[in-house]
Design a protein around this motif. Sequence first.
Motif, PDB file in Angstrom:
ATOM      1  N   MET A  63       0.813  -1.191   0.000  1.00 37.43           N
ATOM      2  CA  MET A  63       0.000   0.000   0.000  1.00 37.43           C
ATOM      3  C   MET A  63       0.861   1.260   0.000  1.00 37.43           C
ATOM      4  O   MET A  63       0.555   2.207  -0.700  1.00 37.43           O
ATOM      5  CB  MET A  63      -0.911  -0.051   1.230  1.00 37.43           C
ATOM      6  CG  MET A  63      -2.108   0.795   1.099  1.00 37.43           C
ATOM      7  SD  MET A  63      -3.078   0.228  -0.288  1.00 37.43           S
ATOM      8  CE  MET A  63      -4.619   0.857   0.153  1.00 37.43           C
ATOM      9  N   VAL A  64       1.938   1.256   0.770  1.00 35.45           N
ATOM     10  CA  VAL A  64       2.833   2.410   0.822  1.00 35.45           C
ATOM     11  C   VAL A  64       3.460   2.629  -0.549  1.00 35.45           C
ATOM     12  O   VAL A  64       3.578   3.770  -1.014  1.00 35.45           O
ATOM     13  CB  VAL A  64       3.919   2.220   1.908  1.00 35.45           C
ATOM     14  CG1 VAL A  64       4.959   3.311   1.827  1.00 35.45           C
ATOM     15  CG2 VAL A  64       3.275   2.203   3.285  1.00 35.45           C
ATOM     16  N   ALA A  65       3.851   1.554  -1.229  1.00 36.05           N
ATOM     17  CA  ALA A  65       4.467   1.685  -2.549  1.00 36.05           C
ATOM     18  C   ALA A  65       3.519   2.366  -3.528  1.00 36.05           C
ATOM     19  O   ALA A  65       3.935   3.225  -4.309  1.00 36.05           O
ATOM     20  CB  ALA A  65       4.884   0.315  -3.074  1.00 36.05           C
ATOM     21  N   LEU A  66       2.250   2.016  -3.492  1.00 36.86           N
ATOM     22  CA  LEU A  66       1.279   2.641  -4.381  1.00 36.86           C
ATOM     23  C   LEU A  66       1.109   4.117  -4.053  1.00 36.86           C
ATOM     24  O   LEU A  66       0.981   4.956  -4.946  1.00 36.86           O
ATOM     25  CB  LEU A  66      -0.065   1.916  -4.304  1.00 36.86           C
ATOM     26  CG  LEU A  66      -0.066   0.475  -4.786  1.00 36.86           C
ATOM     27  CD1 LEU A  66      -1.438  -0.163  -4.552  1.00 36.86           C
ATOM     28  CD2 LEU A  66       0.317   0.401  -6.250  1.00 36.86           C
ATOM     29  N   ASP A  67       1.119   4.441  -2.777  1.00 33.40           N
ATOM     30  CA  ASP A  67       1.009   5.825  -2.337  1.00 33.40           C
ATOM     31  C   ASP A  67       2.223   6.622  -2.826  1.00 33.40           C
ATOM     32  O   ASP A  67       2.086   7.716  -3.379  1.00 33.40           O
ATOM     33  CB  ASP A  67       0.886   5.873  -0.818  1.00 33.40           C
ATOM     34  CG  ASP A  67       0.511   7.241  -0.289  1.00 33.40           C
ATOM     35  OD1 ASP A  67      -0.228   7.973  -0.972  1.00 33.40           O
ATOM     36  OD2 ASP A  67       0.940   7.575   0.833  1.00 33.40           O
ATOM     37  N   LEU A  68       3.406   6.079  -2.637  1.00 36.95           N
ATOM     38  CA  LEU A  68       4.627   6.745  -3.092  1.00 36.95           C
ATOM     39  C   LEU A  68       4.624   6.909  -4.611  1.00 36.95           C
ATOM     40  O   LEU A  68       5.017   7.950  -5.130  1.00 36.95           O
ATOM     41  CB  LEU A  68       5.865   5.970  -2.656  1.00 36.95           C
ATOM     42  CG  LEU A  68       6.230   6.050  -1.186  1.00 36.95           C
ATOM     43  CD1 LEU A  68       7.365   5.098  -0.872  1.00 36.95           C
ATOM     44  CD2 LEU A  68       6.593   7.459  -0.789  1.00 36.95           C
ATOM     45  N   GLU A  69       4.175   5.878  -5.301  1.00 37.34           N
ATOM     46  CA  GLU A  69       4.102   5.942  -6.761  1.00 37.34           C
ATOM     47  C   GLU A  69       3.206   7.101  -7.202  1.00 37.34           C
ATOM     48  O   GLU A  69       3.562   7.877  -8.103  1.00 37.34           O
ATOM     49  CB  GLU A  69       3.583   4.624  -7.319  1.00 37.34           C
ATOM     50  CG  GLU A  69       3.505   4.590  -8.829  1.00 37.34           C
ATOM     51  CD  GLU A  69       3.042   3.245  -9.357  1.00 37.34           C
ATOM     52  OE1 GLU A  69       3.146   3.051 -10.579  1.00 37.34           O
ATOM     53  OE2 GLU A  69       2.569   2.395  -8.577  1.00 37.34           O
ATOM     54  N   ALA A  70       2.062   7.256  -6.571  1.00 36.92           N
ATOM     55  CA  ALA A  70       1.140   8.340  -6.909  1.00 36.92           C
ATOM     56  C   ALA A  70       1.752   9.705  -6.610  1.00 36.92           C
ATOM     57  O   ALA A  70       1.622  10.640  -7.406  1.00 36.92           O
ATOM     58  CB  ALA A  70      -0.175   8.162  -6.149  1.00 36.92           C
ATOM     59  N   ILE A  71       2.439   9.827  -5.487  1.00 36.38           N
ATOM     60  CA  ILE A  71       3.061  11.110  -5.119  1.00 36.38           C
ATOM     61  C   ILE A  71       4.143  11.482  -6.117  1.00 36.38           C
ATOM     62  O   ILE A  71       4.202  12.615  -6.611  1.00 36.38           O
ATOM     63  CB  ILE A  71       3.637  11.047  -3.687  1.00 36.38           C
ATOM     64  CG1 ILE A  71       2.505  10.892  -2.666  1.00 36.38           C
ATOM     65  CG2 ILE A  71       4.476  12.290  -3.383  1.00 36.38           C
ATOM     66  CD1 ILE A  71       2.972  10.495  -1.279  1.00 36.38           C
ATOM     67  N   VAL A  72       5.013  10.540  -6.442  1.00 38.06           N
ATOM     68  CA  VAL A  72       6.117  10.805  -7.364  1.00 38.06           C
ATOM     69  C   VAL A  72       5.581  11.114  -8.761  1.00 38.06           C
ATOM     70  O   VAL A  72       6.028  12.059  -9.414  1.00 38.06           O
ATOM     71  CB  VAL A  72       7.105   9.619  -7.394  1.00 38.06           C
ATOM     72  CG1 VAL A  72       8.098   9.752  -8.537  1.00 38.06           C
ATOM     73  CG2 VAL A  72       7.831   9.510  -6.059  1.00 38.06           C
ATOM     74  N   SER A  73       4.608  10.350  -9.219  1.00 34.06           N
ATOM     75  CA  SER A  73       4.028  10.596 -10.536  1.00 34.06           C
ATOM     76  C   SER A  73       3.357  11.960 -10.608  1.00 34.06           C
ATOM     77  O   SER A  73       3.361  12.607 -11.652  1.00 34.06           O
ATOM     78  CB  SER A  73       3.017   9.492 -10.894  1.00 34.06           C
ATOM     79  OG  SER A  73       3.683   8.260 -11.014  1.00 34.06           O
ATOM     80  N   GLY A  74       2.783  12.402  -9.504  1.00 30.42           N
ATOM     81  CA  GLY A  74       2.165  13.714  -9.463  1.00 30.42           C
ATOM     82  C   GLY A  74       3.175  14.847  -9.401  1.00 30.42           C
ATOM     83  O   GLY A  74       2.898  15.968  -9.833  1.00 30.42           O
ATOM     84  N   ALA A  75       4.370  14.569  -8.889  1.00 29.17           N
ATOM     85  CA  ALA A  75       5.398  15.602  -8.732  1.00 29.17           C
ATOM     86  C   ALA A  75       6.188  15.825 -10.019  1.00 29.17           C
ATOM     87  O   ALA A  75       6.702  16.910 -10.248  1.00 29.17           O
ATOM     88  CB  ALA A  75       6.354  15.220  -7.606  1.00 29.17           C
ATOM     89  N   ALA A  76       6.295  14.795 -10.832  1.00 29.18           N
ATOM     90  CA  ALA A  76       7.105  14.899 -12.043  1.00 29.18           C
ATOM     91  C   ALA A  76       6.615  13.867 -13.047  1.00 29.18           C
ATOM     92  O   ALA A  76       5.974  12.886 -12.684  1.00 29.18           O
ATOM     93  CB  ALA A  76       8.571  14.638 -11.707  1.00 29.18           C
TER      94      ALA A  76
END
Length: 106
Positions: free
Chosen positions: A1-14
């Motif tokens: 679940m954390v990996a998916l959250d991080l993926e969404a944050i990073v994809s949204g940042a760049a």
Amino acid sequence: MVALDLEAIVSGAADAEVAVANSVTEARRALGSAAFDAAFLDIDVLDGKTFEVARLLAERGTPFAFVSGARQEDVPPPLREVPFLPKPYDPQDIERTFLARLAGRG
């Protein structure tokens, strides 16, 4: 679940392509087949601790940060200068750290 959250944050940042590895074995495999601009590592994964992966990233000059529920004191001394974001983390801290690491300031 954390990996998916991080993926969404990073994809949204760049505009970034994100690879997720749930184990040291998967991370080693990913590092063998691709170059990465930056990385976030959880310390405790399915098959152990990611310190070996951290050392590989450092040797390659790939900027990275730890995002972990582990204690910062558990990080081996040579890796203690690496940014450490404790869980639970603030998504804005993840974004700032990611962008700083890409810019070479972190």
